[in-house]
Scaffold this motif. Structure first.
Motif, PDB file in Angstrom:
ATOM      1  N   LYS A 176       0.829  -1.204   0.000  1.00  0.00           N
ATOM      2  CA  LYS A 176       0.000   0.000   0.000  1.00  0.00           C
ATOM      3  C   LYS A 176       0.867   1.260   0.000  1.00  0.00           C
ATOM      4  CE  LYS A 176      -3.980   2.098   2.129  1.00  0.00           C
ATOM      5  NZ  LYS A 176      -5.093   1.961   3.049  1.00  0.00           N
ATOM      6  N   SER A 177       1.953   1.227   0.757  1.00  0.00           N
ATOM      7  CA  SER A 177       2.875   2.371   0.778  1.00  0.00           C
ATOM      8  C   SER A 177       3.528   2.558  -0.583  1.00  0.00           C
ATOM      9  CB  SER A 177       3.953   2.160   1.839  1.00  0.00           C
ATOM     10  OG  SER A 177       3.381   2.112   3.125  1.00  0.00           O
ATOM     11  N   ALA A 178       3.947   1.467  -1.205  1.00  0.00           N
ATOM     12  CA  ALA A 178       4.553   1.552  -2.535  1.00  0.00           C
ATOM     13  C   ALA A 178       3.549   2.084  -3.547  1.00  0.00           C
ATOM     14  CB  ALA A 178       5.074   0.187  -2.963  1.00  0.00           C
ATOM     15  N   TYR A 179       2.328   1.618  -3.469  1.00  0.00           N
ATOM     16  CA  TYR A 179       1.295   2.108  -4.382  1.00  0.00           C
ATOM     17  C   TYR A 179       1.076   3.602  -4.196  1.00  0.00           C
ATOM     18  CZ  TYR A 179      -3.277   3.130  -6.309  1.00  0.00           C
ATOM     19  OH  TYR A 179      -4.311   3.708  -6.992  1.00  0.00           O
ATOM     20  N   ASN A 180       0.922   4.034  -2.965  1.00  0.00           N
ATOM     21  CA  ASN A 180       0.672   5.453  -2.706  1.00  0.00           C
ATOM     22  C   ASN A 180       1.857   6.325  -3.098  1.00  0.00           C
ATOM     23  OD1 ASN A 180      -1.937   5.149  -1.740  1.00  0.00           O
ATOM     24  ND2 ASN A 180      -1.242   4.791   0.353  1.00  0.00           N
TER      25      ASN A 180
END
Length: 63
Positions: A5-9
């Motif tokens: 999720k952090s990588a996506y954001n």
């Protein structure tokens, strides 16, 4: 899940950051692939390339 999720954001949420991520990834992949190909070529042709045999043909007394 938090890491994805952090990588996506960070990298893929906005179009501009997605495009920059793709460009930077392509540059690093090209560099890695090129150096890997050179390593394989050099290891398959060890002893046949000029950089491996030039000491046999260079004069020691040249200044």
């Amino acid at each position: 899940m938090s890491l994805t999720k952090s990588a996506y954001n960070l990298l893929f949420r906005r179009t501009s950051s997605f495009a920059i991520t793709i460009m930077v990834g392509a540059v690093f992949f090209e560099r890695f692939f090129d150096q890997g190909g050179d390593f394989v070529f050099d290891s398959m042709n060890r002893g046949k390339l000029w950089k491996h045999i030039k000491h046999n043909y260079e004069n020691k007394d040249e200044e």
